[in-house]
Design a protein around this motif. Structure first.
Motif, PDB file in Angstrom:
ATOM      1  N   UNK A 379      22.687  39.781 -91.404  1.00  0.00           N
ATOM      2  CA  UNK A 379      23.149  39.620 -90.025  1.00  0.00           C
ATOM      3  C   UNK A 379      24.419  40.427 -89.773  1.00  0.00           C
ATOM      4  N   UNK A 380      24.647  40.843 -88.518  1.00  0.00           N
ATOM      5  CA  UNK A 380      25.897  41.521 -88.181  1.00  0.00           C
ATOM      6  C   UNK A 380      27.036  40.518 -88.002  1.00  0.00           C
ATOM      7  N   UNK A 381      28.253  41.025 -87.913  1.00  0.00           N
ATOM      8  CA  UNK A 381      29.416  40.204 -87.589  1.00  0.00           C
ATOM      9  C   UNK A 381      29.406  39.896 -86.099  1.00  0.00           C
ATOM     10  N   UNK A 382      29.591  38.634 -85.726  1.00  0.00           N
ATOM     11  CA  UNK A 382      29.571  38.221 -84.322  1.00  0.00           C
ATOM     12  C   UNK A 382      30.968  37.753 -83.934  1.00  0.00           C
ATOM     13  N   UNK A 383      31.523  38.327 -82.870  1.00  0.00           N
ATOM     14  CA  UNK A 383      32.836  37.957 -82.341  1.00  0.00           C
ATOM     15  C   UNK A 383      32.668  37.506 -80.895  1.00  0.00           C
ATOM     16  N   UNK A 577      28.575  45.130 -85.658  1.00  0.00           N
ATOM     17  CA  UNK A 577      29.391  44.114 -84.992  1.00  0.00           C
ATOM     18  C   UNK A 577      28.791  43.803 -83.632  1.00  0.00           C
ATOM     19  N   UNK A 578      28.835  42.528 -83.269  1.00  0.00           N
ATOM     20  CA  UNK A 578      28.335  42.062 -81.979  1.00  0.00           C
ATOM     21  C   UNK A 578      29.460  41.310 -81.279  1.00  0.00           C
ATOM     22  N   UNK A 579      29.676  41.591 -79.993  1.00  0.00           N
ATOM     23  CA  UNK A 579      30.646  40.877 -79.178  1.00  0.00           C
ATOM     24  C   UNK A 579      29.888  40.158 -78.068  1.00  0.00           C
ATOM     25  N   UNK A 580      30.053  38.837 -77.972  1.00  0.00           N
ATOM     26  CA  UNK A 580      29.414  38.060 -76.921  1.00  0.00           C
ATOM     27  C   UNK A 580      30.502  37.524 -75.993  1.00  0.00           C
ATOM     28  N   UNK A 581      30.354  37.766 -74.704  1.00  0.00           N
ATOM     29  CA  UNK A 581      31.323  37.312 -73.704  1.00  0.00           C
ATOM     30  C   UNK A 581      30.836  35.970 -73.167  1.00  0.00           C
ATOM     31  N   UNK A 582      31.294  34.913 -73.795  1.00  0.00           N
ATOM     32  CA  UNK A 582      30.932  33.545 -73.427  1.00  0.00           C
ATOM     33  C   UNK A 582      31.899  32.602 -74.110  1.00  0.00           C
ATOM     34  N   UNK A 583      31.995  31.394 -73.586  1.00  0.00           N
ATOM     35  CA  UNK A 583      32.922  30.415 -74.140  1.00  0.00           C
ATOM     36  C   UNK A 583      32.548  30.098 -75.584  1.00  0.00           C
ATOM     37  N   UNK A 584      33.457  30.342 -76.551  1.00  0.00           N
ATOM     38  CA  UNK A 584      33.087  30.201 -77.974  1.00  0.00           C
ATOM     39  C   UNK A 584      32.815  28.777 -78.412  1.00  0.00           C
ATOM     40  N   UNK A 585      33.247  27.768 -77.646  1.00  0.00           N
ATOM     41  CA  UNK A 585      33.021  26.389 -78.076  1.00  0.00           C
ATOM     42  C   UNK A 585      31.629  25.875 -77.745  1.00  0.00           C
TER      43      UNK A 585
END
Length: 715
Positions: A379-383, A577-585
Motif C-alpha cells: 500500500x502507499x503512504x496515506x496522509x 503517497x496519497x493525500x485525502x482532503x477530508x476530516x481525519x477523525x
C-alpha cells in the motif's frame, strides 16, 4: 387456458379467503375430465406430446405463469423445450365464435415443456411459429430466472429478457468450435501473497466449491489472480463465470486469461462487442464450446455448463445493479447461482462492502486476505488534510489546493504521473453535527435528517419532523450542511502547475491507460486510468462531497472510491503517497489511512444491525403518485413483523433531466414508502409485494406503482 396448478388441500386451514378460493377452483378443475388438445382449424397435431407449455413474453405479474398450446405436426420436430416460439395471445383468445377461434396478437415466448395432456378442458390454440430450433433456454437458466423473479418480486419473463440476448439469425447459422480439453492446473502465482490463497486455487483445481470474500492487495495483479482462479476451475473439467463492472475491467481480465490460457478457452460478453458478436459468443457458451465467461453485468446470466466457480469483482460499483425490471444486483444473482449450482464463489475487490462482511459474518463464505505486513508493503503512504488544516492554510484559501497536496503533487511529478480524483457534480447535501461531523439521524427510524437549515428538519425515510435534535456522539446542538460539488478542475490545476501536461478522464471521455511520463491526470471516481508502473502520487480532493451524500452507503462508497484510486499508486517503499482532503477523525478516512476496508465494513455492519439497516434487515421501496402509494399500502398483506416508513415526497425531477427507473416524471410529485422486515422475512415480503402488484395490474388500477426490493439508495 392457464395451466397454473393451484395449491393442494393440505395446509389450507387458516389460509386467507382469496387463497381458499384458488384452492377450491384448482380442485374443481382437477376433477374435470381432461380433453385432448383440439384446435379450431382442425390441423393435424403431433402424435407424441401434442401439448406445448409456453411462457409468453409479457412482463406482467398477473400473467407470470405458463399457457398451454397445441403442437401442429409440421412443427413437431422443431418445437422442443427451450426454443423461441410465437403464439397468439390477447383479447378473444378464450372465446370461440361460429366455430372459429378469435385470434389475439402474435407475441414471442419460450417453449418450456411438451406434455401429453393439458389441464385446460377447452380447445387449445396452436403454436403459430417456432422462431428457431436453437434451444436457448435450459432448465438451469429457467430455474435461475424463477429464483431471481421470486427474490425481486418480478416476473420470469422480465428476467429472461435480461438473461437471453436477442436472436441474430446469422450468428445462429454459424457452427461453434468444438470444446478444448481442460488446461493444466496453474500454480498459485500471486495468490501466494494471501493467507490460504494457494489452498483456494488447489480446492478449485480438485473440484471443490470454496466460497471466499477476497480483499485484494493494491496493484494491477488482481486480473491475473482472477485468471488463475478461472484456469484452476477449468482444469477440474468445470466452467467458470467472472462478472466485472465495466468494459475496461473486462478487457483486463480478458487479456490476463488469454495470456495464461491462450485463445479459444473463454468468451468475452460486453455491450461493446455489438449484438451479432455478443450473441455468437453467448451461443458458444450455451452450446458448451466455451466453458469460461468474462463479462459485464448482463453476463451474470451466462449459461455456462457444469458451473464450478462464479466470481464478482468490486460488488459496490453501482453499474452492477440492473436498471430494468426487476432490477437485480449481480452479487445476489451470483449468490443464487452458487446455491442452485452448488459451485464455488469468489467476491473480490480492493475495498469491502457491508454485504461482503455479512457473508463472512454469517459463515457462508471465508475471508481471503493478506497478512498485515504484506498489506503495508503493497500500500502507499496515506496522509490527510482536515478542516482545521484548511482553516490555517492560506495557500488553500487562495489557490483552492492545500499546501500539503501541492507539495506531494510537486514531488510526485518529478518521478511520474500524479492522479487527482475529484467528485462528480450534483451530490445532494445532508445534515451533520457541526462539531464532530457525525451524520444527523432520525430518532424514530435512524433515517437521514434533511433540511435547508437546522431549524426545520425532516426525516428522509419516515417523514417525521425533528425539532430538538442533538448529537448522540458529542452532545452538540449545532448542525451544518455538508460540503457538496467538485471545486477543483483541470484548468485550476493547470494554472497551479503551468509546465505540466494535464489529462482528464470522466464520463465524456474515459482513459484506459496513461504513460509513465510526468503529468496531472484529473479523473472522476471510477474513471481513473491505469498508469504504467503506477502513479507516483494521488490527490483525493473534496472528500466531503462524497461523505456528505444523503445515503446509507455514503461512507462505504467514499472509502471504496478512495481505495480504488489509491490502489493505482506505487507502494510506500517506492515513494507512493496519497493525500485525502477530508476530516481525519472520520471512520472511512481512518480506514483508508490504515488500509483496513474489512475492519470498516465489519464496524458498519455492526452499526446497521443495531439500527435495523440492510443488509442485516431486508427493505423494499414503493413509489408512485401519492394516492396510488396509499392504496397499495392499504391493499398489500405484509408480514406481521413488517415496518412501514413514510411515505415521504420524492424530489421532483426537473424538466429536461433523464428519468431514472422508479423516479417521478418531470414536474410530477411522487411519494415513496420504505418497508423493512427483519432477517428471515425477505422472501415473505417479496411474495406479498408481488401478489399485491399482480392483483393491481389484473384490475388495471390507474397509474403504475414502482416496487423495488433492496433499493441501492435509501437515503
Amino acid at each position: 387456458m392457464s395451466s397454473e396448478n393451484g395449491p393442494g388441500d393440505g395446509g389450507a386451514e387458516g389460509a386467507p379467503p382469496e387463497q381458499l378460493a384458488l384452492i377450491r377452483e384448482s380442485v374443481r378443475k382437477a376433477k374435470e375430465p381432461r380433453a385432448k388438445p383440439r384446435t379450431w382449424r382442425g390441423a393435424a397435431l403431433a402424435e407424441q406430446l401434442p401439448v406445448a407449455r409456453v411462457l409468453v413474453d409479457k412482463g406482467v405479474l398477473h400473467l407470470d405463469r405458463y399457457f398451454d398450446y397445441a403442437v401442429p405436426a409440421e412443427l413437431d420436430a422443431d418445437a422442443q423445450p427451450g426454443v423461441r416460439v410465437r403464439v397468439r395471445f390477447g383479447a378473444g383468445r378464450h372465446r370461440v365464435r361460429e366455430g372459429r377461434r378469435e385470434g389475439g396478437g402474435l407475441i414471442d415466448g419460450f417453449l418450456i415443456e411438451r406434455r401429453a395432456e393439458s389441464d385446460y378442458s377447452g380447445p387449445l390454440a396452436a403454436l403459430a411459429q417456432v422462431v428457431s430450433p436453437e434451444r436457448v433456454l435450459s432448465e438451469e437458466l429457467l430455474g435461475l430466472a424463477r429464483a431471481v423473479a421470486d427474490r425481486y418480486a418480478g416476473s420470469v419473463a422480465d428476467v429472461l429478457q435480461l438473461a437471453v440476448p436477442p436472436r441474430n439469425a446469422r450468428a445462429e447459422q454459424q457452427p461453434s468450435p468444438p470444446p478444448l480439453p481442460p488446461p493444466p492446473v496453474p500454480d498459485a502465482g500471486p495468490w501466494a501473497r494471501y493467507e490460504h490463497g494457494g489452498a483456494f486455487i488447489a480446492a478449485l483445481a480438485s473440484g471443490g466449491t470454496p466460497r471466499a470474500v477476497w480483499n485484494t492487495l493494491p496493484g494491477p495483479q488482481w486480473s491475473e489472480e482472477l485468471a488463475r482462479a478461472v484456469a484452476a476451475t477449468l482444469a477440474s473439467g468445470r466452467g467458470a463465470l467472472v462478472v466485472v463492472p465495466d468494459g475496461r475491467a473486462a478487457a483486463r481480465v480478458d487479456a490476463a486469461l488469454t495470456s495464461l490460457l491462450g485463445e479459444g478457452r473463454h468468451a468475452l460478453l460486453t455491450a461493446d462487442a455489438g449484438p451479432e458478436q455478443r450473441y455468437r459468443q453467448w451461443l458458444a457458451v450455451s452450446r458448451g464450446s466455451v466453458r469460461a465467461v468474462v463479462g459485464t453485468r448482463a453476463a451474470m446470466f451466462a449459461p455456462v455448463r457444469d458451473l464450478g466457480l462464479v466470481a464478482l469483482w468490486d460488488d459496490g460499483d453501482d453499474s452492477l445493479s440492473e436498471q430494468h425490471a426487476p432490477q437485480p444486483h449481480a452479487r445476489e444473482v451470483l449468490l443464487l447461482r452458487a446455491a442452485l449450482d452448488r459451485c464455488g464463489f469468489l467476491l473480490g475487490g480492493w475495498s469491502c462492502t457491508v454485504e461482503a462482511a455479512q457473508l463472512v459474518e454469517s459463515g457462508w463464505a471465508r475471508p481471503l486476505v493478506a497478512a498485515r505486513e504484506q498489506v503495508r508493503r503493497a500500500a502507499p503512504l496515506v496522509r490527510t488534510v482536515g478542516d482545521a488544516d484548511l482553516a490555517r492554510d492560506e495557500a488553500a484559501r487562495a489557490a483552492r489546493l492545500p499546501t500539503l497536496a501541492w507539495q506531494v503533487a510537486r514531488e510526485g511529478l518529478r518521478n511520474g504521473p500524479v492522479l487527482v480524483q475529484v467528485p462528480r457534480r450534483g451530490y445532494v447535501p445532508r445534515m451533520a453535527c457541526a462539531q464532530c461531523r457525525a451524520p444527523a439521524r432520525c430518532r424514530h427510524c435512524a433515517g437521514p435528517l434533511q433540511g435547508q437549515d437546522a431549524v426545520l428538519l425532516r426525516c428522509g425515510w419516515c417523514g417525521r419532523e425533528e425539532t430538538s435534535w442533538h448529537c448522540p456522539e458529542c452532545g452538540s446542538f449545532r448542525l451544518r450542511a455538508q460540503v457538496v460539488g467538485a471545486r477543483r478542475t483541470a484548468e485550476e490545476l493547470g494554472r497551479a502547475f503551468p509546465a505540466v501536461p494535464v489529462r482528464t478522464s470522466g464520463r465524456e471521455h474515459v482513459l484506459d491507460t496513461v504513460p509513465p511520463a510526468p503529468a496531472l491526470v484529473v479523473s472522476t471516481p471510477g474513471a481513473e486510468p491505469v498508469a504504467e508502473g503506477g502513479y507516483a502520487a494521488a490527490l483525493l480532493l473534496d472528500g466531503w462531497a462524497m461523505l456528505g451524500r444523503p445515503d446509507l452507503r455514503a461512507g462505504e462508497d467514499a472509502l471504496r472510491r478512495w481505495i480504488g484510486a489509491a490502489a493505482l499508486v506505487r507502494p510506500q517503499e517506492a515513494g507512493g503517497t496519497v493525500v485525502v482532503v477530508a476530516e481525519p477523525t472520520l471512520r472511512p478516512v481512518q480506514a483508508l489511512v490504515r488500509w483496513d476496508p474489512v475492519g470498516h465494513a465489519v464496524r458498519e455492519r455492526a452499526e446497521r444491525a443495531e439500527l435495523g439497516f440492510p443488509p442485516v434487515s431486508r427493505m423494499a421501496a414503493v413509489s408512485g403518485p401519492p394516492e396510488m402509494v396509499a392504496d397499495f399500502l392499504r391493499a398489500v398483506e405484509l408480514p406481521h413483523e413488517a415496518e412501514i416508513l413514510g411515505p415521504v415526497p420524492l424530489p421532483v425531477t426537473p424538466p429536461g433531466r433523464p428519468r431514472r427507473s422508479g423516479a417521478p416524471p418531470p414536474g410530477e410529485q411522487w411519494d415513496r414508502a420504505l418497508i423493512r422486515v427483519p432477517p428471515g422475512s425477505g422472501a415473505a415480503l417479496a411474495a406479498a409485494l408481488k401478489a399485491a402488484q399482480a392483483a393491481r395490474t389484473a384490475r388495471g388500477s390507474g397509474e403504475p406503482v414502482w416496487v423495488r426490493i433492496d433499493p441501492p439508495d435509501i437515503g
